[in-house]
Scaffold this active site. Structure first.
Site, PDB file in Angstrom:
ATOM      1  N   GLU A  75      16.598 -15.042  24.684  1.00 66.74           N
ATOM      2  CA  GLU A  75      17.939 -14.348  24.592  1.00 66.74           C
ATOM      3  C   GLU A  75      18.702 -15.223  23.676  1.00 66.74           C
ATOM      4  OE1 GLU A  75      19.114 -12.633  28.571  1.00 66.74           O
ATOM      5  OE2 GLU A  75      21.116 -14.012  28.025  1.00 66.74           O
TER       6      GLU A  75
ATOM      7  N   HIS B 215      -7.937 -18.945  34.862  1.00 69.70           N
ATOM      8  CA  HIS B 215      -8.922 -17.660  35.470  1.00 69.70           C
ATOM      9  C   HIS B 215      -8.094 -16.250  35.090  1.00 69.70           C
ATOM     10  CE1 HIS B 215     -11.120 -20.497  37.811  1.00 69.70           C
ATOM     11  NE2 HIS B 215     -10.076 -21.210  37.677  1.00 69.70           N
TER      12      HIS B 215
ATOM     13  N   LYS C 259      23.135  -3.008  29.160  1.00 68.69           N
ATOM     14  CA  LYS C 259      24.221  -2.744  30.297  1.00 68.69           C
ATOM     15  C   LYS C 259      25.036  -1.619  29.921  1.00 68.69           C
ATOM     16  CE  LYS C 259      24.966  -7.592  31.741  1.00 68.69           C
ATOM     17  NZ  LYS C 259      25.778  -8.907  31.962  1.00 68.69           N
TER      18      LYS C 259
HETATM   19  O1  PA5 Z   1      22.472 -15.520  29.823  1.00 65.51           O
HETATM   20  C1  PA5 Z   1      23.372 -14.568  29.936  1.00 65.51           C
HETATM   21  O2  PA5 Z   1      24.316 -14.355  29.167  1.00 65.51           O
HETATM   22  C2  PA5 Z   1      22.615 -13.443  30.621  1.00 65.51           C
HETATM   23  O3  PA5 Z   1      21.497 -13.271  31.184  1.00 65.51           O
HETATM   24  C3  PA5 Z   1      23.660 -13.145  32.032  1.00 65.51           C
HETATM   25  O4  PA5 Z   1      23.603 -14.592  32.626  1.00 65.51           O
HETATM   26  C4  PA5 Z   1      23.399 -12.055  32.828  1.00 65.51           C
HETATM   27  O5  PA5 Z   1      23.468 -10.805  32.059  1.00 65.51           O
HETATM   28  C5  PA5 Z   1      24.077 -12.052  34.160  1.00 65.51           C
HETATM   29  O6  PA5 Z   1      25.513 -12.069  33.762  1.00 65.51           O
HETATM   30  P1  PA5 Z   1      26.684 -12.398  34.282  1.00 65.51           P
HETATM   31  O7  PA5 Z   1      26.511 -13.802  35.120  1.00 65.51           O
HETATM   32  O8  PA5 Z   1      27.971 -12.005  33.712  1.00 65.51           O
HETATM   33  O9  PA5 Z   1      26.591 -11.364  35.690  1.00 65.51           O
END
Ligand code: PA5
Length: 532
Positions: free
Chosen positions: A324, A353, A457
């Protein structure tokens, strides 16, 4: 010693370093680093080190979102750029410690008595860290609360967790985590759990805590509903670097994990990896090794192989942290670069395995990151063979696999820690956060935004709006059957027939949605109607 082995021993001595202050050793002898490469990278690395200094001092290191990047302050609040931020961090940790104490001592109880279970609801950066730490440091016999997670909007998955907690909701503390406070998966989990409390004649709000940004939808809801407590998330902490914020610390403290040691491990690692001297800085060395192996373009995948069951979620955690952060279309100069580093893995020896067959003999498109834990278990081990324990086998499988990969020209990094503890887990978290920070600078991308996640999203929200249109149309013509193409035409979305087809098939597979499907001469001629 034959020639080849003595060369390797020389190389091992050159590229193996112990870092006593963090209880970790790093071996890069099976990567392709060379003095010439390190010298060529020195100017780039100097720029990266400088950028990290500025980032830690509070620069806008996340320009796309116009935000500071402050996860390093979480373990050393004295580094925070303002006294207010320092105070907020200190108050957060103190608040968590005292709240966890109130839960453990029974000062705060559920409607049916002292809390025995913890249910964490969150996703992505608001779940992966807590899940990793819970698995790495929890113990069924020692945990203060038994932990469950809902990290998806899968109804069947939610049912499974609720079935685990059947009859125990009145002694289950729920922690809802969402930085933005508007993530639908998390909201849905919360609504479903709330409904389970209602069905059990219990008041959800008396069992609930929120961790979220001030003023978010979740924050407002928790405030209005008088939840037990609210803990902050700040815009200067990213989801995937939030393990040492309330996001990770609260669930860990509630489980009974020593959060001060977790923080201390991260702090010690930060102190070490802040140094602008490559030989003294394991994060810089790993970043350079990754760069070399994939030509700074992520051409080789990273396969994470911890030889320890408790670390099996580390690969998943790193997958998010790295992919990410580094998986970006554009660089900091806004040029299209399609950067990234693919990460997968699970654990050894189990994976021997499974896919390790390909790693050894198949396509050579990866480097492995072995994680070796020297201490086998608490207590003594029995001999499964004369003088040999299960732990000796685990170690043997690790050494054997590493050797086999090397002999076939496959690269690997080995990280060795003496034992698994809150301190060493804090070290591992901070180590890879710094690797990502430095590597992102080397390749020139913003590691701290996630436009792809935001796009996902939005795309899902668009589908939901579209589904509403379909249902509205079907309910206006109850009992009448229509093919996907007819529905798409009626709702003015002829270029979205496939979406209509997929949505109608999903609805028809769930009898409670009351959408009937009559099969046609082909899959595409099926006809859908809303039951009267
Ligand atoms: O690392 C990130 O920014 C994302 O993976 C968020 O943690 C994830 O989309 C969840 O978002 P939020 O904490 O606003 O619910």
């Amino acid at each position: 010693m034959d020639h080849q082995n003595s060369d390797l021993w020389q190389r091992f001595q050159q590229y193996y370093t112990e870092y006593p202050s963090i209880g970790l050793a790093l071996d890069l002898s099976r990567m392709n680093l060379s003095a010439a490469f390190l010298a060529a990278m020195a100017p780039k690395l100097e720029v990266a080190f400088k950028a990290m200094v500025e980032l830690e001092a509070g620069s806008i290191a996340n320009p796309d979102e116009n935000r500071m990047v402050g996860h390093y302050w979480l373990r050393n609040p004295s580094l925070a750029p303002t006294p207010e931020i320092r105070k907020e961090i200190e108050e957060m940790v103190a608040g968590i410690t005292s709240f966890a104490k109130d839960i453990h001592t029974g000062r705060i109880v559920g409607q049916n008595g002292a809390f025995k279970n913890l249910l964490v609801i969150g996703i992505g950066g608001s779940a992966l860290g807590p899940q990793f730490v819970s698995r790495a440091l929890g113990h069924p016999r020692k945990d203060r609360l038994k932990v469950n997670f809902i990290d998806n909007t899968d109804p069947d998955g939610i049912d499974g967790v609720l079935a685990e907690l059947e009859g125990q909701l009145g002694r289950t503390l729920c922690v809802v985590i969402s930085k933005s406070g508007s993530t639908k998966e998390t909201r849905n989990g919360m609504i479903e759990v709330n409904s389970a409390y209602k069905s059990a004649d219990l008041d959800f709000s008396k069992h609930c805590v929120a961790i979220t940004g001030a003023g978010s939808a979740l924050d407002d809801h928790a405030k209005q509903s008088n939840w037990l407590c609210r803990f902050p998330m700040w815009d200067w902490v990213g989801g995937r670097t939030s393990e040492l914020s309330a996001v990770g610390l609260l669930p860990a403290a509630l489980q009974g994990i020593d959060i001060q040691s977790l923080i201390a491990g991260a702090k010690a690692c930060d102190a070490l990896t802040r140094q602008a001297v490559v030989s003294a800085n394991p994060a810089a060395q790993i970043a350079l090794a990754i760069y070399e192996s994939g030509n700074g373009k992520g051409e080789k995948n990273m396969v994470v192989l911890p030889y320890k069951d408790r670390l099996e979620l580390f690969s998943k955690y790193l997958q998010q942290l790295i992919m990410e952060s580094l998986g970006k279309e554009r660089n900091l100069s806004n040029l299209v670069v399609n950067q990234g580093l693919s990460v997968f893995g699970n654990k050894g020896a189990t994976d021997q395995h499974s896919y390790i067959q390909q790693l050894r003999d198949g396509i050579n498109n990866f480097f492995a990151v072995f994680i070796e834990v020297l201490k086998d278990r608490d207590g003594d081990s029995l001999f499964v063979e004369p003088e040999i324990t299960s732990g000796d086998y685990l170690s043997g499988f690790f050494l054997g696999t590493r050797k086999a990969l090397h002999e076939n020209g496959r690269s690997s990094i080995t990280i060795t820690i003496k034992e698994l503890s809150p301190f060493t887990i804090g070290v591992l978290i901070a180590l890879f956060e710094r690797v990502v920070g430095l590597y992102a600078q080397l390749i020139g991308v913003n590691a701290y935004h996630q436009p792809g996640v935001e796009a996902g999203k939005k795309a899902a929200a668009d589908v939901i709006v579209f589904q509403r249109k379909i249902l509205q149309f079907l309910s206006g013509a109850k009992g009448c059957e229509h093919s996907a193409i007819e529905i798409a035409t009626h709702i003015g979305a002829i270029n979205q027939v496939e979406s209509v087809f997929k949505i109608c098939n999903h609805l028809a597979a769930n009898p409670d949605r009351r959408v009937n499907k009559s099969t046609g001469s082909s899959a595409f001629d099926a006809r859908y109607s809303l039951l009267a």
